[in-house]
Design an enzyme around this catalytic site. Structure first.
Site, PDB file in Angstrom:
ATOM      1  N   THR A 186      37.139 143.181 -30.617  1.00 36.29           N
ATOM      2  CA  THR A 186      37.265 144.063 -29.464  1.00 36.29           C
ATOM      3  C   THR A 186      35.905 144.676 -29.128  1.00 36.29           C
ATOM      4  O   THR A 186      35.201 145.141 -30.029  1.00 36.29           O
ATOM      5  CB  THR A 186      38.278 145.192 -29.783  1.00 36.29           C
ATOM      6  N   SER A 187      35.559 144.672 -27.838  1.00 38.02           N
ATOM      7  CA  SER A 187      34.337 145.297 -27.342  1.00 38.02           C
ATOM      8  C   SER A 187      33.103 144.719 -28.056  1.00 38.02           C
ATOM      9  O   SER A 187      32.835 143.538 -27.904  1.00 38.02           O
ATOM     10  CB  SER A 187      34.464 146.819 -27.506  1.00 38.02           C
ATOM     11  N   SER A 188      32.376 145.509 -28.835  1.00 37.90           N
ATOM     12  CA  SER A 188      31.238 144.947 -29.560  1.00 37.90           C
ATOM     13  C   SER A 188      31.693 143.789 -30.453  1.00 37.90           C
ATOM     14  O   SER A 188      30.973 142.792 -30.618  1.00 37.90           O
ATOM     15  CB  SER A 188      30.562 146.041 -30.393  1.00 37.90           C
TER      16      SER A 188
ATOM     17  N   TYR B 135      38.334 140.479 -26.659  1.00 37.46           N
ATOM     18  CA  TYR B 135      38.928 141.578 -25.891  1.00 37.46           C
ATOM     19  C   TYR B 135      37.821 142.488 -25.383  1.00 37.46           C
ATOM     20  O   TYR B 135      37.141 143.137 -26.178  1.00 37.46           O
ATOM     21  CB  TYR B 135      39.864 142.408 -26.783  1.00 37.46           C
TER      22      TYR B 135
END
Ligand SMILES: *[C@@H]1O[C@H](CO)[C@@H](O)[C@H](O)[C@H]1NC(C)=O
Ligand SMILES: *[C@@H]1O[C@H](CO)[C@@H](O)[C@H](O)[C@H]1NC(C)=O
Length: 315
Positions: free
Chosen positions: A143-145, A167
């Protein structure tokens, strides 16, 4: 006294060694030390299910900025699914104080580098040996990073992974630092201003492992339309990147499924190897779509060959 002290020191040393060398406890989030080359000091946590399958699959699940391996273990459903399907989950932990991943330096952005991506690969290799895991069923998600790192790993180590799911991330190489800084935030990319052609993004991904012609992980890209941390433009750019890598025409996807997998979302399918999922009205924090993702990784029985989530011929 002297003798007693050295005995005590000896006893403590043995206990410490036994603790650090102890095998992960099945059914418990555990830390692994001593797993191989790890120059950037990435933390290695693991969930081995009590219900471990023979020749288990592996999912690498990568946390967001300011997250930890344990936080990601807690907020994602992977460990519960591990008990259902018998796979092992690897939770790497960023060594930097902002707890983001290095997706900006050459060290991490290349197959031969010795950065964060290299350490995560070594966790997979350690786990494969330790548990006789199925090397054809190693998956990566984040997720994200952690999604940025997912795309980076798919580009730098395409042979290792059978499928990936990101994501709210950015294309591999989008956080590239001109100064070659490690763990550098890139506002141009985050704000959706790194816009390029499918061919160019594909070239950037392929350059991370020059000359590689073998199989690559099937990719699924999720993004929320109301994301103001990693702007949703990055959804288009990431889909362009993998469409280019797989040789699909980005502008002509095979189909678009409305209200899929949830109402108001839509799924765009370029081929068996690439799906994008646009989540209307969703911000940066997005719930993992566990059932969908278990299908994409091939754990759910795919009796219906028309199911677009099901893997084709296994690699
Ligand atoms: C941010 O990334 C872009 C590529 O997406 C790159 O061109 C730019 O130089 C990077 N910014 C910095 C400050 O390194
Ligand atoms: C998402 O953004 C749109 C357009 O800016 C806005 O109209 C809508 O209310 C937002 N949705 C949510 C759930 O915040």
């Amino acid at each position: 006294m002297q003798y007693f002290l050295s005995l005590l020191v000896y006893a403590i040393t043995c206990t410490a060694l036994a603790l650090t060398r102890r095998a992960p406890t099945p059914g418990q989030f555990s830390q692994v030390t001593d797993f191989g080359d790890n120059p950037t000091n990435v933390g290695f946590y693991i969930y081995v299910p009590q219900n471990l399958a023979p020749k288990p699959a592996i999912i690498v699940a990568i946390h967001f900025c300011e997250g930890t391996a344990e936080a990601y273990y807690a907020v994602t459903p992977h460990a519960q699914y591990a008990e259902t399907y018998g796979f092992i989950v690897i939770y790497p932990q960023s060594p930097y104080s902002d707890r983001c991943w290095d997706v900006s330096s050459q060290r991490s952005l290349s197959h031969k580098g010795d950065g964060n991506s290299h350490s995560i690969v070594n966790m997979v290799i350690w786990t494969t040996k330790q548990y006789h895991a199925d090397t054809s069923r190693v998956f990566v998600t984040g997720t994200s990073s952690g999604a940025m790192m997912t795309n980076v790993l798919a580009a730098t180590h395409p042979k290792l992974f059978a499928a990936g799911i990101s994501y709210s991330g950015v294309p591999a190489g989008c956080y590239y630092s001109e100064a070659n800084d490690e763990d550098r935030w890139n506002f141009t990319c985050a704000n959706g201003q790194s816009i390029s052609a499918s061919k160019h993004w594909a070239h950037i991904a392929k350059q991370m492992y020059p000359g590689y012609e073998g199989p690559r992980p099937r990719m699924r890209i999720y993004h929320g339309s109301n994301d103001t941390t990693i702007y949703p433009q990055n959804y288009y750019e990431t889909c362009k990147q993998w469409a280019g890598v797989f040789g699909h025409d980005y502008d002509n996807p095979r189909k678009v499924l409305n209200d899929t997998p949830l109402s108001n979302w839509h799924k765009t399918i370029w081929g068996k190897d690439l799906q994008g999922i646009w989540a209307n009205g969703v911000g940066h924090t997005m719930e993992i779509q566990g059932e969908e993702d278990m299908e994409w990784f091939g754990f759910t029985k795919c009796a219906n060959s028309k199911n677009e989530n099901c893997p084709g011929v296994p690699k």
